[in-house]
Motif scaffolding. Structure first.
Motif, PDB file in Angstrom:
ATOM      1  N   ARG A 131      -3.063  11.769  -3.336  1.00 34.97           N
ATOM      2  CA  ARG A 131      -2.468  11.240  -1.984  1.00 34.97           C
ATOM      3  C   ARG A 131      -3.316  12.339  -0.808  1.00 34.97           C
ATOM      4  O   ARG A 131      -3.721  11.720   0.017  1.00 34.97           O
ATOM      5  CB  ARG A 131      -1.226  11.344  -1.872  1.00 34.97           C
ATOM      6  CG  ARG A 131      -0.388  10.320  -2.678  1.00 34.97           C
ATOM      7  CD  ARG A 131       1.090  10.142  -2.083  1.00 34.97           C
ATOM      8  NE  ARG A 131       1.803  11.380  -2.070  1.00 34.97           N
ATOM      9  CZ  ARG A 131       2.564  11.643  -3.400  1.00 34.97           C
ATOM     10  NH1 ARG A 131       2.600  10.784  -4.264  1.00 34.97           N
ATOM     11  NH2 ARG A 131       3.381  12.612  -3.351  1.00 34.97           N
TER      12      ARG A 131
ATOM     13  N   ILE B 112      -6.903  11.704  -0.364  1.00 38.68           N
ATOM     14  CA  ILE B 112      -7.101  10.449   0.103  1.00 38.68           C
ATOM     15  C   ILE B 112      -6.992  10.713   1.748  1.00 38.68           C
ATOM     16  O   ILE B 112      -7.972  10.617   2.517  1.00 38.68           O
ATOM     17  CB  ILE B 112      -6.199   9.163  -0.072  1.00 38.68           C
ATOM     18  CG1 ILE B 112      -6.662   8.897  -1.481  1.00 38.68           C
ATOM     19  CG2 ILE B 112      -6.204   8.174   0.911  1.00 38.68           C
ATOM     20  CD1 ILE B 112      -5.483   7.867  -2.157  1.00 38.68           C
TER      21      ILE B 112
ATOM     22  N   GLU C 257       0.812  -1.239   0.207  1.00 36.00           N
ATOM     23  CA  GLU C 257       0.043   0.074   0.044  1.00 36.00           C
ATOM     24  C   GLU C 257       0.779   1.293   0.014  1.00 36.00           C
ATOM     25  O   GLU C 257       0.474   2.249  -0.650  1.00 36.00           O
ATOM     26  CB  GLU C 257      -0.923   0.127   1.125  1.00 36.00           C
ATOM     27  CG  GLU C 257      -2.006   1.207   1.215  1.00 36.00           C
ATOM     28  CD  GLU C 257      -2.610   1.185   2.674  1.00 36.00           C
ATOM     29  OE1 GLU C 257      -3.198   2.257   2.919  1.00 36.00           O
ATOM     30  OE2 GLU C 257      -2.823   0.220   3.079  1.00 36.00           O
TER      31      GLU C 257
ATOM     32  N   LEU D 243      -9.030   3.476  -2.748  1.00 36.27           N
ATOM     33  CA  LEU D 243      -7.862   3.009  -1.875  1.00 36.27           C
ATOM     34  C   LEU D 243      -8.300   1.730  -1.363  1.00 36.27           C
ATOM     35  O   LEU D 243      -7.432   0.537  -1.317  1.00 36.27           O
ATOM     36  CB  LEU D 243      -7.414   4.076  -0.983  1.00 36.27           C
ATOM     37  CG  LEU D 243      -6.372   3.403  -0.002  1.00 36.27           C
ATOM     38  CD1 LEU D 243      -5.214   3.333  -0.913  1.00 36.27           C
ATOM     39  CD2 LEU D 243      -5.781   4.398   1.201  1.00 36.27           C
TER      40      LEU D 243
ATOM     41  N   MET E 164       0.900   4.481  -2.762  1.00 37.14           N
ATOM     42  CA  MET E 164       0.783   5.618  -2.489  1.00 37.14           C
ATOM     43  C   MET E 164       1.738   6.496  -2.747  1.00 37.14           C
ATOM     44  O   MET E 164       1.524   7.694  -3.512  1.00 37.14           O
ATOM     45  CB  MET E 164       0.731   5.707  -0.637  1.00 37.14           C
ATOM     46  CG  MET E 164      -0.659   5.451  -0.405  1.00 37.14           C
ATOM     47  SD  MET E 164      -2.140   6.303  -0.692  1.00 37.14           S
ATOM     48  CE  MET E 164      -1.857   7.799   0.501  1.00 37.14           C
TER      49      MET E 164
END
Length: 351
Positions: free
Chosen positions: A165, A168, A153, A268, A157
């Protein structure tokens, strides 16, 4: 050698483990599409090992006595293996005689840059319909695909664009919570889908269709993801896991609270599902091939592009025509029908 499915377990194992596996070629998808007849063509070598399959959906054409044959994202085989591909098409021809089909439509999981495949298919007699830039075809011709094989993960990212980013993390800071929904939550998801369809001008599937998908594929191969903010469900997605891929199939968001970026966090969570199952690819599905900023669909492209997947163009729809006259009549009538249906749906939505 062309044959029919004799060993269901052997067939399903081949489909699910092949590098070209696709949920639309799976037995589960034919159960979802149970208003179509399903026939499966199998090519085997001399030792009885499966080397290729083609799952075909068959539907009667209104008014006429002909049928349409459609193999979504098929075939499942080595796409450079001409012998196997010819066998599968030969099997489809035999079924076409049985069902009085006017055409076999396929839209394979093959990238447009594969010129050898295109040349091979044309030599076999396929007609390509690859002029579309938006969503004129049955399946999207342009997608974004993210390579998630052996990734973490944190590594992904870092791949995402900085703005993605940020969005999120903004959703997390604002208190957006994502959970996996149940069948009972489909009604709420569908309500938001209707809002989204009216806003973005596309036709929405019925609640019954989503319930059928859920019954046939959940929980192992389908998940409903829901984003909640301030005690309300404000966005949702449907994702499908099959073979070495996860697909983002449907997404919906309310007109409220879009500023807390729930759609970014939903993406995500679906990507994390792909990582948990050691998938190779996360597929964001359809985007427009016209990436001019004046295109009304540019916002969808920009959103998915932020996750830094590969902009992928498929070869598009390929038609093997059995009856040129019927092909002309049905293809033109279908186009008019789709445009009329969309106009009626949007008028109802506005009311």
């Amino acid at each position: 050698m062309i044959t029919t499915v004799k060993d269901q377990k052997k067939y399903e194992e081949f489909i699910s483990k092949h590098y070209k596996s696709h949920f639309m070629q799976s037995p589960m998808w034919s159960n979802v599409k149970d208003n179509w007849k399903n026939e499966i063509i199998v090519s085997e070598d001399e030792d009885g090992n499966i080397r290729g399959t083609l799952s075909i959906l068959i539907r009667k054409v209104p008014v006429f006595k002909s049928t349409l044959m459609y193999a979504p994202r098929g075939p499942v085989c080595d796409i450079d293996d001409e012998e196997t591909l010819r066998e599968l098409i030969e099997g489809a021809k035999q079924k076409a005689k049985e069902y009085k089909s006017y055409v076999l439509k396929i839209d394979p999981d093959v990238e447009a840059e594969n010129e050898a495949f295109v040349a091979m298919a044309k030599k076999m007699g396929f007609k390509f319909k690859n002029a579309s830039k938006n969503f004129e075809g049955i399946q999207p011709r342009f997608v974004f695909r993210l390579d998630v094989k052996d990734k973490t993960e944190d590594e992904l990212m870092e791949i995402f664009h900085s703005k993605t980013r940020y969005n999120i993390r903004l959703a997390v800071r604002k208190g957006v919570e994502v959970s996996v929904g149940t069948r009972e939550d489909l009604k709420t998801f569908h309500d938001i889908m209707v809002v989204t369809g009216t806003r973005d001008e596309f036709v929405v599937r019925t609640l019954e269709y989503f319930e059928k998908m859920y019954d046939c594929m959940a929980p192992d191969n389908l998940r409903l993801y829901l984003a909640k903010y301030d005690g309300k469900i404000v966005a949702g997605t449907l994702a499908i896991l099959y073979g070495n891929k996860v697909w983002y199939l449907y997404g919906a968001s309310s007109n409220e609270y879009r500023n807390v970026m729930p759609n970014y966090l939903l993406q995500l969570e679906m990507i994390k599902w792909a990582l948990e199952n050691k998938c190779d690819i996360y597929d964001f599905r359809g985007i427009s091939g016209d990436i001019d900023e004046s295109n009304p669909l540019y916002g969808l492209y920009r959103f998915k592009k932020g996750f830094n997947g590969k902009f992928t163009e498929f070869v598009g729809e390929m038609d093997y025509v059995f009856s040129p006259f019927m092909y002309f009549m049905v293809e033109h009538g279908e186009k008019i029908y789709r445009e009329l249906r969309k106009k009626i749906y949007l008028l109802r939505g506005q009311k």
